[in-house]
Enzyme design. Structure first.
Site, PDB file in Angstrom:
ATOM      1  N   HIS A 328     -70.910  17.453  42.528  1.00 25.90           N
ATOM      2  CA  HIS A 328     -71.844  18.554  42.286  1.00 25.90           C
ATOM      3  C   HIS A 328     -73.285  18.043  42.280  1.00 25.90           C
ATOM      4  O   HIS A 328     -74.159  18.601  42.965  1.00 25.90           O
ATOM      5  CB  HIS A 328     -71.511  19.219  40.949  1.00 25.90           C
ATOM      6  CG  HIS A 328     -72.496  20.249  40.494  1.00 25.90           C
ATOM      7  ND1 HIS A 328     -72.252  21.600  40.564  1.00 25.90           N
ATOM      8  CD2 HIS A 328     -73.738  20.144  39.957  1.00 25.90           C
ATOM      9  CE1 HIS A 328     -73.287  22.273  40.095  1.00 25.90           C
ATOM     10  NE2 HIS A 328     -74.209  21.390  39.712  1.00 25.90           N
ATOM     11  N   GLU A 329     -73.552  16.978  41.505  1.00 20.18           N
ATOM     12  CA  GLU A 329     -74.920  16.473  41.418  1.00 20.18           C
ATOM     13  C   GLU A 329     -75.405  15.919  42.756  1.00 20.18           C
ATOM     14  O   GLU A 329     -76.542  16.149  43.164  1.00 20.18           O
ATOM     15  CB  GLU A 329     -75.018  15.400  40.326  1.00 20.18           C
ATOM     16  CG  GLU A 329     -74.679  15.880  38.933  1.00 20.18           C
ATOM     17  CD  GLU A 329     -75.444  17.128  38.521  1.00 20.18           C
ATOM     18  OE1 GLU A 329     -76.583  17.330  39.001  1.00 20.18           O
ATOM     19  OE2 GLU A 329     -74.901  17.909  37.721  1.00 20.18           O
ATOM     20  N   GLU A 349     -76.928  26.450  42.218  1.00 20.83           N
ATOM     21  CA  GLU A 349     -75.767  25.905  41.514  1.00 20.83           C
ATOM     22  C   GLU A 349     -74.460  26.199  42.249  1.00 20.83           C
ATOM     23  O   GLU A 349     -73.534  25.388  42.238  1.00 20.83           O
ATOM     24  CB  GLU A 349     -75.721  26.440  40.082  1.00 20.83           C
ATOM     25  CG  GLU A 349     -76.862  25.941  39.207  1.00 20.83           C
ATOM     26  CD  GLU A 349     -76.892  24.423  39.074  1.00 20.83           C
ATOM     27  OE1 GLU A 349     -75.814  23.805  39.062  1.00 20.83           O
ATOM     28  OE2 GLU A 349     -78.009  23.867  38.982  1.00 20.83           O
ATOM     29  N   HIS A 413     -76.900  28.830  36.346  1.00 24.53           N
ATOM     30  CA  HIS A 413     -75.476  28.530  36.374  1.00 24.53           C
ATOM     31  C   HIS A 413     -74.648  29.809  36.396  1.00 24.53           C
ATOM     32  O   HIS A 413     -73.634  29.902  37.087  1.00 24.53           O
ATOM     33  CB  HIS A 413     -75.097  27.648  35.182  1.00 24.53           C
ATOM     34  CG  HIS A 413     -75.743  26.299  35.216  1.00 24.53           C
ATOM     35  ND1 HIS A 413     -76.963  26.056  34.635  1.00 24.53           N
ATOM     36  CD2 HIS A 413     -75.356  25.131  35.790  1.00 24.53           C
ATOM     37  CE1 HIS A 413     -77.296  24.793  34.834  1.00 24.53           C
ATOM     38  NE2 HIS A 413     -76.336  24.201  35.538  1.00 24.53           N
TER      39      HIS A 413
END
Length: 758
Positions: A328-329, A349, A413
Site C-alpha cells: 500500500h505505502e 487511498e 481513507h
C-alpha cells in the site's frame, strides 16, 4: 422562466505534482533510420505536440517539456509532458500522449481545460506574504521553501499564483505540504499533502523461512536490495541499514525491528516482481528504483512522503510490515511516480489499497499468513478493531459502497470505499466462484469479474493516462480508455469496466470512449480539414482494433500532400486551391481494415477572409438569428446576472435541478479562411467541490470545441477562444449545451459572441 438562485464561486480543484524523470525540452528532431519502439513513440508524440491541436489548449506563450517514455504491456507507450507559460510552471497544465507498438497516437489525456491568457504577470501579493500564508497551513513548521511564481490552471480559469512548500506537522503527524497562493488576492487556492498516511496489518509472512535478496560486500551482508536502486530496510532510530556477518535475519519476534525489516523487504521485493511480471514496470519509481523503508515509527501508522516509507506498530507494539501494508505505502510511491502525480479528490487511498490487494494475490500466501483477500488489516488488530477497510463491502466498516458528490470531501481513507468496491467488482464480480465473498451493487446488476491480473493491468494503464486533478470521474474515463487500448478488438473488458463504475454510481462522462464491433479496425476521424496554398501541414491519424502494425493509405488527398504508410501522418504543402473528399484506410497485419472520410478545403487565404459572421452576436436583438431553450436569451440583470455589455445575454441552467438548456446558430465559413470563435463566459455555482457535476459543452457541428463545468467557476466574465478554421468551406452549427444535475445550481452566462475571419 423558473426562478434561479444567486450564485457562489466553485472550490478550486485538486493539485498534484508530477514527479517524473525529465529527459529534456521537447523538439522535433529527425530520428535515425532504425527506430526503436520508444523512439517511434517520441516521434509520434512530437509530431502531435508540434501541430498544437485544440485539445492541448496551447497559447502562443506555452512551451512544453517532455519526460521519459513509460512502457507498458501490449506495446503501449506513454509520453508525459509538463507545460510552462512565459517561463513559469503551469500547475494543471500537464498531459500524456499514448501510442501503440507501431508509434500510432491512440489517445491524448490533457489536464488543462482553458487556454492561458494572463493580461498581467505582476504579483500583487509579495513573495514574503505568500510564504507567511503557507506557513499558517501547519500547526508546527520546520522549514519553508522559497515561493515560486506559477500559473494555476487546475480545473479552473488560469491564475497567477505562488507555490510554497512547507515541512512540519499537522494534526495527523508529519506533513510535507505544497500550498498554492493566489498572487492577486492572497487566498489559498489549493494544498497538496505529500506525506500519505496508511494503516495495515501485522508483520507476519510465510511460510518461514521467507527468501529475501540482500547485498554482500566482503564479509558483510546488508538489507539492501541488490537489483533496485535506493531500496533498503533501515532502523528508523538512526536511519541505518541493518547489516550483519551472516545472511540470516530476524528472530520471529514481531516486536523486533530486524524481524520487521525481514517482512518489509520481503513484501517490497514481492511487489517489485508483480510490477515487472504483470505490468511491465521497472521498479517502484519506474526507473528501477524506490526508497528506503524504515521500521520503528512510534505510531499506529505507516506512511510514504516522497523520500522514504516509515513503518509503525500496532497497539501491541508489533511492527506492521505485512504485504498489504508495505505494498500500500509503495503504491503511494507508484502513484507519485506516474503522470499527474499523487491522485486526488478522495482517490489516493483506494489507489494504494489496489496495489496492496494485488500484491497479496500475486504472493498467494497460505493460511495463516496474509492470504489473498480484499480486507485491509485482517491479520492483526491494528488498533484492536480488526480489519480497517473492506473492499467487497466497505459499508461493513462504516465506509460508502457507492459514489456520491460528497465523497471527494470525505476523509481520505473513508473516501476509498467506492473505489475499493469498484476494483473488487472488476476483478471478482458480484458472485465469485473462487471462494471470495459475494458483493452487492448500487444498481442491482450482476457482474462477472476479469480476475486480479487483468484488472490491475487496466487500472495501472489508466494511471499512466493520469493528469493532475485526478478524481473518481476521471478514473472512469481513464480506465475505459485503458481497457480499449489494452484489448483492441474485444469489448468484454471495456464493458466490465463500465459495468463496475455504473455499479458504484460513478456517472458516465462526456469524455468516456465507446467500444463497438469486435475484431475490426477503427480509424479515428480527424474531422473536416482546411488549409492554405503554400502553408505546410501535418495531420497525425490514429487507429484501434485489429492486430497492429497498421499499413496506411489514402485517396483524394489535395495536391502536394501524401500519407506516410507506416505512421499514418498526412504531410506536405498544398499547391492548388480546391475542396477534396479524402478517405484514409488502415489495414492491420491480418488484412482487416477500417476507413474514415472527411473533406479537405485548400484556399488561397485572401479575398473574403475578414469580418465577423455571427448574426446578433451580443443578443441585443433578443432571440433573432438564434435558436435557444425558453428563457435562455433575456435581460437578466434583475436576477443577478448582468450582461458583459449592453443589456441582453444568454443564461443557461442555474435551476439547481436536472435541466438541459441549449443555444445555437448556423454560420457559413468561406473556403480558405482562418476562423476564430470567441465569446465571454461567466460561470458561478453552488457546488462546493471541484468534482464536475454540471457541464457546458461548446460544439461546432459534431465536433466538441470545449467543455466547462462548475469546477471552472470564477467571478466576472472570461474570454474563450477556439480555432474553427477546419470548417472553412462549410455551413456549421455553433451550439452551447448546458446540463445540470439534480442538486446545487450552476449557471453558464454567455455574451458578446463572435466568429471572426482572417
Amino acid at each position: 422562466m423558473q426562478a434561479r438562485r444567486s450564485l457562489v464561486l466553485a472550490a478550486a480543484g485538486t493539485l498534484v505534482a508530477a514527479v517524473l524523470s525529465q529527459t529534456g525540452a521537447h523538439s522535433a528532431v529527425a530520428q535515425p533510420p532504425a527506430q526503436t519502439a520508444d523512439a517511434m513513440a517520441v516521434d509520434a508524440a512530437a509530431s502531435l505536440v508540434d501541430s498544437r491541436p485544440s485539445q492541448l489548449h496551447a497559447s502562443a506563450n506555452d512551451s512544453f517539456v517532455r519526460h521519459g517514455v513509460i512502457s507498458s504491456t501490449n506495446g503501449l507507450k506513454y509520453i508525459p509532458y509538463e507545460r510552462t507559460y512565459k517561463g513559469m510552471s503551469v500547475v494543471g497544465g500537464d498531459f500524456v500522449v499514448v501510442t501503440n507498438a507501431t508509434g500510432q497516437v491512440l489517445h491524448t489525456s490533457v489536464g488543462q481545460s482553458d487556454t492561458i491568457n494572463l493580461t498581467d504577470t505582476t504579483a500583487k501579493v509579495t513573495k514574503a506574504q505568500a510564504e507567511a500564508t503557507a506557513k499558517s497551513a501547519l500547526s508546527k513548521v520546520d522549514s519553508t521553501g522559497a515561493a515560486e511564481q506559477v500559473v494555476y490552471a487546475l480545473d479552473s480559469t488560469p491564475k497567477l499564483a505562488w507555490k510554497v512548500s512547507v515541512v512540519g506537522r499537522d494534526d495527523e503527524g508529519p506533513s510535507k505540504l505544497d500550498v498554492i497562493v493566489d498572487a492577486a488576492t492572497g487566498q489559498v487556492l489549493h494544498k497538496q499533502e505529500h506525506v500519505l498516511h496508511g494503516t495495515g496489518t501485522s508483520g507476519w509472512n510465510g511460510p518461514n523461512p521467507v527468501t529475501i535478496a540482500t547485498t554482500q560486500s566482503g564479509g558483510t551482508y546488508s538489507m539492501k536490495d541488490p537489483n533496485l536502486t535506493n531500496v533498503s530496510c533501515q532502523d528508523a532510530a538512526n536511519n541505518t541499514t541493518f547489516t550483519k556477518s551472516t545472511d540470516t535475519w530476524g528472530n520471529g519476534t514481531q516486536t523486533n525491528r530486524e524481524t520487521g525489516c525481514v517482512d518489509v523487504l520481503f513484501a517490497a521485493q514481492t511487489e517489485s516482481k508483480m510490477l515487472s511480471q504483470w505490468l511491465g514496470r521497472n521498479g517502484f519509481d519506474g526507473n528501477g528504483g524506490g526508497w528506503p523503508m524504515r521500521v520503528g515509527l512510534n505510531d499506529q501508522n505507516a506512511y510514504y512522503d516522497g523520500s522514504q516509507v516509515q513503518i509503525g506498530k500496532n497497539t501491541a507494539g508489533q511492527w506492521i510490515g505485512s504485504i498489504d501494508v508495505v505494498a500500500h505505502e509503495l503504491g503511494h510511491g507508484i502513484d507519485d511516480h506516474t503522470p499527474g502525480g499523487i491522485s486526488g479528490s478522495g482517490t489516493q487511498e483506494f489507489v494504494a489499497d489496489v496495489f496492496g490487494a494485488t500484491t497479496e494475490w500475486f504472493a498467494n500466501e497460505p493460511s495463516p499468513y496474509d492470504t489473498p483477500d480484499f480486507l485491509v488489516g485482517e491479520t492483526i488488530n491494528l488498533v484492536g478493531n480488526g480489519p480497517i477497510r473492506n473492499m467487497y463491502n466497505p459499508s461493513a466498516l462504516g465506509h460508502a459502497n457507492c459514489y456520491s458528490s460528497s465523497i471527494p470531501s470525505t476523509e481520505v481513507h473513508a473516501a476509498a470505499g467506492p473505489g475499493n468496491h469498484w476494483f473488487y467488482l472488476l476483478s471478482q464480480g458480484t458472485n465469485p466462484t473462487n471462494g471470495q465473498p459475494t458483493s452487492t451493487t448500487c444498481n442491482n446488476t450482476t457482474i462477472t469479474g476479469l480476475g486480479v491480473e487483468k484488472a490491475i493491468k487496466i487500472f495501472y494503464n489508466a494511471m499512466l493516462l493520469k493528469t493532475s486533478g485526478s478524481s473518481y470521474l476521471k478514473y472512469r474515463t481513464w480506465t475505459l480508455t485503458a481497457a480499449k487500448n489494452l484489448f483492441p478488438g474485444s469489448c468484454t473488458e471495456f464493458n466490465t469496466v463500465k459495468a463496475a463504475w455504473d455499479a458504484i454510481s460513478v456517472p458516465a462522462q462526456s469524455a468516456d470512449p465507446t467500444c463497438s464491433a469486435t475484431g475490426t479496425v477503427t480509424v479515428s476521424n480527424p474531422g473536416n480539414q482546411s488549409s492554405t496554398v503554400g502553408t505546410a501541414v501535418s495531420l497525425p491519424l490514429s487507429a484501434s482494433g485489429g492486430t497492429a502494425p497498421y499499413t496506411w493509405s489514402a485517396t483524394g488527398l489535395p495536391a502536394g500532400l501524401s500519407i506516410n504508410s507506416g505512421t499514418g501522418t498526412i504531410s506536405g504543402t498544398p499547391t492548388t486551391a480546391a475542396t477534396s473528399n479524402v478517405t484514409v484506410t488502415a489495414q492491420d497485419s491480418t488484412g482487416k481494415s477500417g476507413s474514415a472520410s472527411f473533406s479537405w478545403t485548400v484556399g488561397t487565404g485572401g479575398g473574403n477572409c475578414s469580418g465577423q459572421k455571427l448574426a446578433n452576436p451580443g443578443f441585443e436583438s433578443g432571440a433573432t438569428s438564434w435558436t435557444a431553450t425558453s428563457g435562455v436569451i433575456g435581460q437578466h440583470d434583475s436576477n443577478g446576472q448582468p450582461s458583459h455589455s449592453g443589456t441582453w445575454s444568454s443564461w443557461l441552467n442555474g435551476y439547481g435541478s436536472s435541466h438541459t438548456d441549449s443555444l445555437s446558430q448556423s454560420v457559413t465559413i468561406p473556403a480558405g479562411c482562418k476562423a476564430s470563435l470567441t465569446f465571454y463566459l461567466h460561470i458561478d455555482t453552488a457546488e462546493t467541490s471541484s468534482t464536475v457535476y454540471d457541464k457546458l459543452t461548446v460544439t461546432a457541428g459534431s465536433t466538441t470545441l470545449g467543455t466547462f463545468s462548475n469546477a471552472n467557476a470564477a467571478s466576472g466574465y472570461v474570454l474563450k477562444t477556439f480555432d474553427v478554421s477546419s470548417f472553412a468551406g462549410q455551413t456549421v452549427t455553433i451550439k452551447f449545451t448546458g446540463v445540470e444535475d439534480a442538486s446545487l445550481q450552476t449557471s453558464f452566462v454567455i455574451d458578446d459572441t463572435a466568429l471572426t475571419l482572417s
